[in-house]
Scaffold this motif. Structure first.
Motif, PDB file in Angstrom:
ATOM      1  N   ASP A  61      26.206 -16.129  14.896  1.00  0.00           N
ATOM      2  CA  ASP A  61      27.156 -15.607  15.764  1.00  0.00           C
ATOM      3  C   ASP A  61      26.979 -15.967  17.056  1.00  0.00           C
ATOM      4  O   ASP A  61      27.814 -15.628  18.091  1.00  0.00           O
ATOM      5  N   ASN A  86      24.408 -15.221   9.538  1.00  0.00           N
ATOM      6  CA  ASN A  86      24.085 -14.133  10.608  1.00  0.00           C
ATOM      7  C   ASN A  86      23.686 -12.919   9.838  1.00  0.00           C
ATOM      8  O   ASN A  86      24.267 -12.046   9.091  1.00  0.00           O
ATOM      9  N   SER A  87      22.165 -12.854   9.978  1.00  0.00           N
ATOM     10  CA  SER A  87      21.402 -11.835   8.877  1.00  0.00           C
ATOM     11  C   SER A  87      21.765 -10.561   9.672  1.00  0.00           C
ATOM     12  O   SER A  87      21.465  -9.662   8.861  1.00  0.00           O
ATOM     13  N   ASN A 130      10.630 -14.960  15.188  1.00  0.00           N
ATOM     14  CA  ASN A 130      11.827 -14.514  15.931  1.00  0.00           C
ATOM     15  C   ASN A 130      13.004 -15.091  15.407  1.00  0.00           C
ATOM     16  O   ASN A 130      14.165 -15.128  15.826  1.00  0.00           O
ATOM     17  N   GLY A 132      14.184 -14.540  12.686  1.00  0.00           N
ATOM     18  CA  GLY A 132      15.299 -13.524  11.943  1.00  0.00           C
ATOM     19  C   GLY A 132      14.801 -13.302  10.596  1.00  0.00           C
ATOM     20  O   GLY A 132      15.471 -12.988   9.610  1.00  0.00           O
ATOM     21  N   LYS A 133      13.483 -13.629  10.186  1.00  0.00           N
ATOM     22  CA  LYS A 133      12.879 -13.637   8.751  1.00  0.00           C
ATOM     23  C   LYS A 133      13.133 -12.257   8.305  1.00  0.00           C
ATOM     24  O   LYS A 133      13.717 -11.992   7.251  1.00  0.00           O
ATOM     25  N   SER A 134      12.594 -11.251   8.907  1.00  0.00           N
ATOM     26  CA  SER A 134      12.535  -9.781   8.574  1.00  0.00           C
ATOM     27  C   SER A 134      13.911  -9.273   8.445  1.00  0.00           C
ATOM     28  O   SER A 134      14.366  -8.709   7.468  1.00  0.00           O
ATOM     29  N   THR A 135      14.691  -9.721   9.386  1.00  0.00           N
ATOM     30  CA  THR A 135      16.310  -9.386   9.414  1.00  0.00           C
ATOM     31  C   THR A 135      16.885  -9.708   8.212  1.00  0.00           C
ATOM     32  O   THR A 135      17.634  -8.811   7.378  1.00  0.00           O
TER      33      THR A 135
HETATM   34  N1  LIG Z   1      22.598 -11.532  16.666  1.00  0.00           N
HETATM   35  C1  LIG Z   1      21.872 -12.084  15.727  1.00  0.00           C
HETATM   36  N2  LIG Z   1      20.586 -11.495  15.834  1.00  0.00           N
HETATM   37  C2  LIG Z   1      19.741 -11.618  14.913  1.00  0.00           C
HETATM   38  C3  LIG Z   1      20.124 -12.358  13.728  1.00  0.00           C
HETATM   39  N3  LIG Z   1      19.052 -12.344  12.865  1.00  0.00           N
HETATM   40  C4  LIG Z   1      18.061 -11.680  13.460  1.00  0.00           C
HETATM   41  N4  LIG Z   1      18.368 -11.236  14.623  1.00  0.00           N
HETATM   42  C5  LIG Z   1      17.580 -10.477  15.786  1.00  0.00           C
HETATM   43  O1  LIG Z   1      16.433 -11.377  16.113  1.00  0.00           O
HETATM   44  C6  LIG Z   1      15.492 -10.732  16.438  1.00  0.00           C
HETATM   45  C7  LIG Z   1      14.068 -11.213  15.493  1.00  0.00           C
HETATM   46  O2  LIG Z   1      14.416 -10.884  14.299  1.00  0.00           O
HETATM   47  P1  LIG Z   1      13.429 -10.602  13.147  1.00  0.00           P
HETATM   48  O3  LIG Z   1      13.744 -10.532  11.833  1.00  0.00           O
HETATM   49  O4  LIG Z   1      12.256  -9.657  13.755  1.00  0.00           O
HETATM   50  O5  LIG Z   1      12.598 -12.177  13.248  1.00  0.00           O
HETATM   51  P2  LIG Z   1      11.338 -12.678  12.331  1.00  0.00           P
HETATM   52  O6  LIG Z   1      11.563 -13.959  12.325  1.00  0.00           O
HETATM   53  O7  LIG Z   1      10.999 -11.624  11.319  1.00  0.00           O
HETATM   54  O8  LIG Z   1      10.134 -12.498  13.351  1.00  0.00           O
HETATM   55  P3  LIG Z   1       8.507 -12.288  13.554  1.00  0.00           P
HETATM   56  O9  LIG Z   1       8.286 -11.151  12.840  1.00  0.00           O
HETATM   57  O10 LIG Z   1       8.218 -12.438  14.843  1.00  0.00           O
HETATM   58  O11 LIG Z   1       8.232 -13.467  12.713  1.00  0.00           O
HETATM   59  C8  LIG Z   1      15.864  -9.247  16.070  1.00  0.00           C
HETATM   60  O12 LIG Z   1      16.007  -8.634  17.361  1.00  0.00           O
HETATM   61  C9  LIG Z   1      17.126  -9.110  15.340  1.00  0.00           C
HETATM   62  O13 LIG Z   1      17.789  -8.256  15.446  1.00  0.00           O
HETATM   63  C10 LIG Z   1      21.517 -12.599  13.585  1.00  0.00           C
HETATM   64  O14 LIG Z   1      21.759 -13.327  12.626  1.00  0.00           O
HETATM   65  N5  LIG Z   1      22.204 -12.592  14.720  1.00  0.00           N
END
Ligand SMILES: Nc1nc2c(ncn2[C@@H]2O[C@H](COP(=O)(O)OP(=O)(O)OP(=O)(O)O)[C@@H](O)[C@H]2O)c(=O)[nH]1
Length: 284
Positions: A61, A86-87, A130, A132-135
């Motif tokens: 997105d 777009n997670s 970052n 977006g793995k957790s998301t």
């Molecule tokens: N716009 C948008 N934001 C996203 C998307 N997926 C994740 N985010 C944002 O990206 C940021 C990081 O997402 P996380 O899911 O915390 O990333 P992670 O990979 O788990 O990060 P770590 O725990 O640091 O390894 C957050 O602010 C989410 O809301 C997406 O598809 N679109």
């Protein structure tokens, strides 16, 4: 997001992914669609060996749609299936299972021919901090987190998340490091918020962002800061932006720190629209 990678951490991260490889049929390599190359782990091919994989271009997105299409074709040419998702909003979730099935069709057909009972595809997400793995995991999980200790070959009970009937996902993603030793990669990671601001000089990040916009999206840059032309001189460019946006210090002079911050905030906050910071044609 706050991880500082040292050789010991890298070895541990790699080991953790390697150990779980044998539990899964497929790897979901999560990258940031705005920087599909810079958000990859530099050793990913070596780490996952010949395990089938799908590249998921997350945050699609926020990325330039045309460029995302080019990146998907690029990965396909390398023999890797890729998908834009777009997670955050849950776009592309069904397609993940469908694509995994397609990639694994032969393996599952062979299992069936041998009389092995059909089972769900097992997958693991890997990606840099970052990405977006957790998301993505939360989005796929809804409330279907199931503890299953009875998977053959599993010594330690793993948490599997059931995604419909056809997919099971390891609940802990593999966190890998980016190629941060490359200055330009570092700047792109900083601009997309993947690394801490303090690691790099903020002005370098803002200048890199401005020059990128000037080259790839000049009209958007002009429009945002009401510029008729884009000054070649960086100080002049900062002055023009600072004057237009009223980024002044108490004495009425341009506050370059404020200008720096607002540029970075504007880029991260999508004030220039969806952006992709790297092109497939720049890949050797
Ligand atoms: N716009 C948008 N934001 C996203 C998307 N997926 C994740 N985010 C944002 O990206 C940021 C990081 O997402 P996380 O899911 O915390 O990333 P992670 O990979 O788990 O990060 P770590 O725990 O640091 O390894 C957050 O602010 C989410 O809301 C997406 O598809 N679109």
């Amino acid at each position: 997001m706050t991880i500082q990678w040292f050789p010991g951490h890298m070895a541990k991260a790699r080991r953790q992914v390697t150990e779980k490889l044998k539990l899964v049929d497929i790897i979901f390599e999560l990258v940031d669609a705005r920087i599909p190359q810079s958000s990859r782990n530099p050793m990913i091919d070596e780490i996952i060996q010949h395990k089938p994989r799908i590249v998921l271009l997350n945050k699609a997105d926020m990325a330039d749609k045309e460029r995302t299409k080019e990146w998907i074709s690029y990965f396909k040419k390398q023999g890797i299936q890729a998908l834009a998702i777009n997670s955050h909003a849950g776009v592309g979730m069904k397609e993940i299972t469908a694509l995994a099935k397609e990639v694994l069709a032969e393996k599952f057909d062979r299992m069936k021919a041998k009389g092995i009972r059909p089972r769900a595809i097992r997958a693991m997400i890997v990606g840099i901090p970052n990405a977006g793995k957790s998301t993505l995991i939360n989005r796929l999980a809804k409330k279907n987190i199931a503890k299953t200790g009875n998977t053959p070959g599993v010594t330690k009970a793993q948490q599997w998340i059931k995604v419909g009937k056809e997919l099971e996902l390891l609940d802990t993603p593999g966190i890998l490091w980016p190629k941060f030793e490359d200055q330009e990669v570092g700047l792109k990671l900083a601009l997309t918020g993947a690394i801490k601001d303090t690691i790099l000089n903020l002005q370098d990040i803002a200048i890199f962002g401005l020059r990128f916009l000037e080259k790839e999206y000049p009209e958007r840059l002009k429009e945002r800061y009401q510029l008729e032309t884009i000054p070649e001189d960086t100080v002049e460019l900062f002055d023009r932006i600072g004057t237009f946006r009223g980024a002044l210090s108490g004495g009425g002079v341009i506050d370059y720190d404020k200008v720096t911050e607002l540029i970075i905030r504007d880029i991260r906050g999508e004030k220039f629209g969806p952006l992709t910071f790297e092109k497939t044609e720049d890949m050797q």
